[in-house]
Motif scaffolding. Structure first.
Motif, PDB file in Angstrom:
ATOM      1  N   SER A 160       0.813  -1.216   0.000  1.00 21.66           N
ATOM      2  CA  SER A 160       0.000   0.000   0.000  1.00 21.66           C
ATOM      3  C   SER A 160       0.851   1.273   0.000  1.00 21.66           C
ATOM      4  CB  SER A 160      -0.918   0.008   1.217  1.00 21.66           C
ATOM      5  OG  SER A 160      -0.153  -0.060   2.420  1.00 21.66           O
ATOM      6  N   SER A 161       2.156   1.137   0.135  1.00 20.49           N
ATOM      7  CA  SER A 161       3.052   2.293   0.180  1.00 20.49           C
ATOM      8  C   SER A 161       3.113   2.992  -1.179  1.00 20.49           C
ATOM      9  CB  SER A 161       4.458   1.853   0.592  1.00 20.49           C
ATOM     10  OG  SER A 161       4.447   1.250   1.877  1.00 20.49           O
ATOM     11  N   VAL A 162       3.387   4.292  -1.137  1.00 22.46           N
ATOM     12  CA  VAL A 162       3.590   5.095  -2.349  1.00 22.46           C
ATOM     13  C   VAL A 162       5.005   5.653  -2.284  1.00 22.46           C
ATOM     14  CG1 VAL A 162       2.805   7.049  -3.732  1.00 22.46           C
ATOM     15  CG2 VAL A 162       1.152   5.700  -2.422  1.00 22.46           C
ATOM     16  N   THR A 163       5.913   5.082  -3.076  1.00 23.57           N
ATOM     17  CA  THR A 163       7.335   5.444  -2.999  1.00 23.57           C
ATOM     18  C   THR A 163       7.809   6.190  -4.243  1.00 23.57           C
ATOM     19  OG1 THR A 163       7.998   3.296  -3.910  1.00 23.57           O
ATOM     20  CG2 THR A 163       7.840   3.493  -1.501  1.00 23.57           C
ATOM     21  N   GLU A 164       6.898   6.547  -5.141  1.00 23.68           N
ATOM     22  CA  GLU A 164       7.258   7.308  -6.332  1.00 23.68           C
ATOM     23  C   GLU A 164       6.106   8.207  -6.736  1.00 23.68           C
ATOM     24  OE1 GLU A 164       9.560   5.505  -9.623  1.00 23.68           O
ATOM     25  OE2 GLU A 164       7.884   6.082 -10.911  1.00 23.68           O
ATOM     26  N   GLY A 165       6.448   9.399  -7.216  1.00 25.95           N
ATOM     27  CA  GLY A 165       5.410  10.329  -7.657  1.00 25.95           C
ATOM     28  C   GLY A 165       5.990  11.355  -8.612  1.00 25.95           C
ATOM     29  N   SER A 166       5.118  12.000  -9.374  1.00 23.38           N
ATOM     30  CA  SER A 166       5.548  12.984 -10.368  1.00 23.38           C
ATOM     31  C   SER A 166       4.719  14.249 -10.257  1.00 23.38           C
ATOM     32  CB  SER A 166       5.421  12.405 -11.787  1.00 23.38           C
ATOM     33  OG  SER A 166       6.221  11.260 -11.941  1.00 23.38           O
ATOM     34  N   GLY A 167       5.283  15.342 -10.774  1.00 23.95           N
ATOM     35  CA  GLY A 167       4.576  16.615 -10.782  1.00 23.95           C
ATOM     36  C   GLY A 167       5.154  17.543 -11.830  1.00 23.95           C
ATOM     37  N   GLU A 168       4.343  18.484 -12.283  1.00 28.81           N
ATOM     38  CA  GLU A 168       4.754  19.449 -13.303  1.00 28.81           C
ATOM     39  C   GLU A 168       5.058  20.778 -12.617  1.00 28.81           C
ATOM     40  OE1 GLU A 168       5.559  20.386 -17.365  1.00 28.81           O
ATOM     41  OE2 GLU A 168       4.858  18.466 -16.550  1.00 28.81           O
ATOM     42  N   VAL A 169       6.318  21.186 -12.676  1.00 27.30           N
ATOM     43  CA  VAL A 169       6.727  22.459 -12.087  1.00 27.30           C
ATOM     44  C   VAL A 169       6.487  23.564 -13.107  1.00 27.30           C
ATOM     45  CG1 VAL A 169       8.666  23.817 -11.225  1.00 27.30           C
ATOM     46  CG2 VAL A 169       8.419  21.421 -10.548  1.00 27.30           C
ATOM     47  N   ALA A 170       5.705  24.576 -12.722  1.00 26.33           N
ATOM     48  CA  ALA A 170       5.395  25.696 -13.600  1.00 26.33           C
ATOM     49  C   ALA A 170       6.094  26.958 -13.109  1.00 26.33           C
ATOM     50  CB  ALA A 170       3.884  25.915 -13.648  1.00 26.33           C
ATOM     51  N   LYS A 171       6.226  27.908 -13.992  1.00 26.84           N
ATOM     52  CA  LYS A 171       6.831  29.196 -13.642  1.00 26.84           C
ATOM     53  C   LYS A 171       6.092  29.831 -12.470  1.00 26.84           C
ATOM     54  CE  LYS A 171       7.127  33.912 -15.415  1.00 26.84           C
ATOM     55  NZ  LYS A 171       6.769  34.810 -16.540  1.00 26.84           N
ATOM     56  N   ASP A 172       6.834  30.175 -11.423  1.00 27.75           N
ATOM     57  CA  ASP A 172       6.313  30.818 -10.219  1.00 27.75           C
ATOM     58  C   ASP A 172       5.279  29.950  -9.494  1.00 27.75           C
ATOM     59  OD1 ASP A 172       7.869  33.097 -10.727  1.00 27.75           O
ATOM     60  OD2 ASP A 172       6.290  33.999 -11.964  1.00 27.75           O
ATOM     61  N   GLY A 173       5.238  28.653  -9.803  1.00 25.96           N
ATOM     62  CA  GLY A 173       4.265  27.774  -9.181  1.00 25.96           C
ATOM     63  C   GLY A 173       4.893  26.783  -8.226  1.00 25.96           C
ATOM     64  N   THR A 174       4.047  26.095  -7.478  1.00 32.95           N
ATOM     65  CA  THR A 174       4.483  25.068  -6.529  1.00 32.95           C
ATOM     66  C   THR A 174       3.672  23.805  -6.768  1.00 32.95           C
ATOM     67  OG1 THR A 174       5.080  26.695  -4.836  1.00 32.95           O
ATOM     68  CG2 THR A 174       4.701  24.440  -4.096  1.00 32.95           C
ATOM     69  N   VAL A 175       4.362  22.675  -6.909  1.00 32.03           N
ATOM     70  CA  VAL A 175       3.692  21.395  -7.068  1.00 32.03           C
ATOM     71  C   VAL A 175       4.143  20.473  -5.941  1.00 32.03           C
ATOM     72  CG1 VAL A 175       5.472  20.429  -8.590  1.00 32.03           C
ATOM     73  CG2 VAL A 175       3.145  19.528  -8.689  1.00 32.03           C
ATOM     74  N   THR A 176       3.231  19.646  -5.442  1.00 34.33           N
ATOM     75  CA  THR A 176       3.526  18.772  -4.303  1.00 34.33           C
ATOM     76  C   THR A 176       3.433  17.312  -4.709  1.00 34.33           C
ATOM     77  OG1 THR A 176       2.675  20.414  -2.726  1.00 34.33           O
ATOM     78  CG2 THR A 176       2.842  18.130  -1.965  1.00 34.33           C
ATOM     79  N   VAL A 177       4.436  16.539  -4.317  1.00 32.93           N
ATOM     80  CA  VAL A 177       4.433  15.092  -4.500  1.00 32.93           C
ATOM     81  C   VAL A 177       4.330  14.468  -3.107  1.00 32.93           C
ATOM     82  CG1 VAL A 177       5.785  13.084  -5.219  1.00 32.93           C
ATOM     83  CG2 VAL A 177       5.744  15.140  -6.635  1.00 32.93           C
ATOM     84  N   THR A 178       3.320  13.637  -2.901  1.00 35.26           N
ATOM     85  CA  THR A 178       3.073  13.038  -1.589  1.00 35.26           C
ATOM     86  C   THR A 178       3.435  11.558  -1.613  1.00 35.26           C
ATOM     87  OG1 THR A 178       1.282  14.603  -1.143  1.00 35.26           O
ATOM     88  CG2 THR A 178       1.336  12.580   0.173  1.00 35.26           C
ATOM     89  N   LEU A 179       4.300  11.149  -0.682  1.00 33.04           N
ATOM     90  CA  LEU A 179       4.757   9.768  -0.584  1.00 33.04           C
ATOM     91  C   LEU A 179       4.432   9.220   0.802  1.00 33.04           C
ATOM     92  CD1 LEU A 179       8.277  10.147  -2.257  1.00 33.04           C
ATOM     93  CD2 LEU A 179       6.113   9.568  -3.356  1.00 33.04           C
ATOM     94  N   THR A 180       4.064   7.935   0.855  1.00 34.28           N
ATOM     95  CA  THR A 180       3.712   7.306   2.129  1.00 34.28           C
ATOM     96  C   THR A 180       4.336   5.914   2.202  1.00 34.28           C
ATOM     97  OG1 THR A 180       1.597   8.472   2.195  1.00 34.28           O
ATOM     98  CG2 THR A 180       1.841   6.546   3.623  1.00 34.28           C
ATOM     99  N   ASN A 181       5.051   5.650   3.289  1.00 34.18           N
ATOM    100  CA  ASN A 181       5.643   4.329   3.506  1.00 34.18           C
ATOM    101  C   ASN A 181       4.988   3.671   4.718  1.00 34.18           C
ATOM    102  OD1 ASN A 181       7.348   5.247   1.527  1.00 34.18           O
ATOM    103  ND2 ASN A 181       9.211   4.529   2.519  1.00 34.18           N
ATOM    104  N   THR A 182       4.437   2.490   4.485  1.00 30.10           N
ATOM    105  CA  THR A 182       3.843   1.713   5.568  1.00 30.10           C
ATOM    106  C   THR A 182       4.674   0.451   5.775  1.00 30.10           C
ATOM    107  OG1 THR A 182       1.633   2.548   5.082  1.00 30.10           O
ATOM    108  CG2 THR A 182       1.788   0.497   6.352  1.00 30.10           C
ATOM    109  N   TYR A 183       5.135   0.274   7.004  1.00 31.38           N
ATOM    110  CA  TYR A 183       5.965  -0.885   7.335  1.00 31.38           C
ATOM    111  C   TYR A 183       5.244  -1.782   8.331  1.00 31.38           C
ATOM    112  CZ  TYR A 183       9.929   1.446   5.119  1.00 31.38           C
ATOM    113  OH  TYR A 183      10.778   2.064   4.211  1.00 31.38           O
TER     114      TYR A 183
END
Length: 222
Positions: A160-183
């Motif tokens: 169920s873990s999320v160990t990879e993510g992508s995002g598009e960085v735009a001029k003067d913008g902020t993009v968030t990639v959220t990752l979760t590790n469950t052990y």
């Protein structure tokens, strides 16, 4: 009349690398002249013309004298921000120093001006589960954890873990990639086998063993 920057001569550079070039136009009639740049704002891909620039000016040409119009273009590289947020589940008993070793590889593709980007960051650089990477060239970015599976001894990373993510960085913008590790802690079974055997008693022993019986014999001389 239209002139191009290629027509300018006598290039000089200051200590900051700013370039200055001159264009001298001879044989002008006496009168007032205006110089205006027509495409300064979009001429550099990936850069934005700043409000401090001077892209037009005027001067009066008089007999026997040189007049100068000074123009200055200030450009700023277009950049954006990538934020990585990280959540751990099932690690309450784990030393935080172990978690700090988690590695994140950040790569960029399709960036402006065909730039490339690849950097590795560690959870030790995060603050309150968040890492902010500023000054990135606009484009697509991917964040990949490289050692999540073997990070914690005797713990297994869950599907169920999320160990990879992508995002598009735009001029003067902020993009968030959220990752979760469950052990989940590795557990196993222990089986204990107990066998009860017969107790052998020595007849010459001075006294019976606790819980045992001593066989009866004939009295001496009988």
């Amino acid at each position: 009349q239209v002139f191009r920057y290629a027509d300018f001569k006598d290039e000089t550079a200051d200590e900051l690398g700013n370039l200055t070039k001159l264009l001298t136009i001879k044989g002008l009639e006496i009168g007032d002249y205006t110089v205006a740049e027509s495409n300064a704002d979009g001429i550099l891909t990936g850069y934005t013309l700043q409000a401090t620039s001077v892209t037009s000016g005027s001067a009066s040409v008089v007999k026997g004298a040189d007049v100068t119009v000074v123009l200055k273009n200030n450009y700023k590289k277009d950049t954006g921000t990538l934020v990585i947020t990280k959540t751990f589940n099932g690690t309450g008993e784990i030393d935080e120093n172990i978690l700090k070793a988690l590695a994140f590889k950040v790569t960029g593709s399709g960036l402006t001006n065909n730039e490339t980007y690849e950097e590795t960051f560690y959870y030790a650089q995060f603050t309150d589960g968040k890492l902010e990477i500023t000054g990135l060239t606009p484009g697509a970015y991917t964040v990949t954890e490289t050692n999540a599976e073997a990070l914690i001894a005797n713990y297994t990373l869950q599907a169920s873990s999320v160990t990879e993510g992508s995002g598009e960085v735009a001029k003067d913008g902020t993009v968030t990639v959220t990752l979760t590790n469950t052990y989940e802690q590795d557990l196993g079974d222990l089986t204990i086998t107990k066998t009860d055997g017969a107790v052998i008693v020595d007849e010459e022993a001075p006294s019976p063993l606790p819980g045992s019986c001593r066989p009866a014999g004939k009295a001496a001389g009988r």
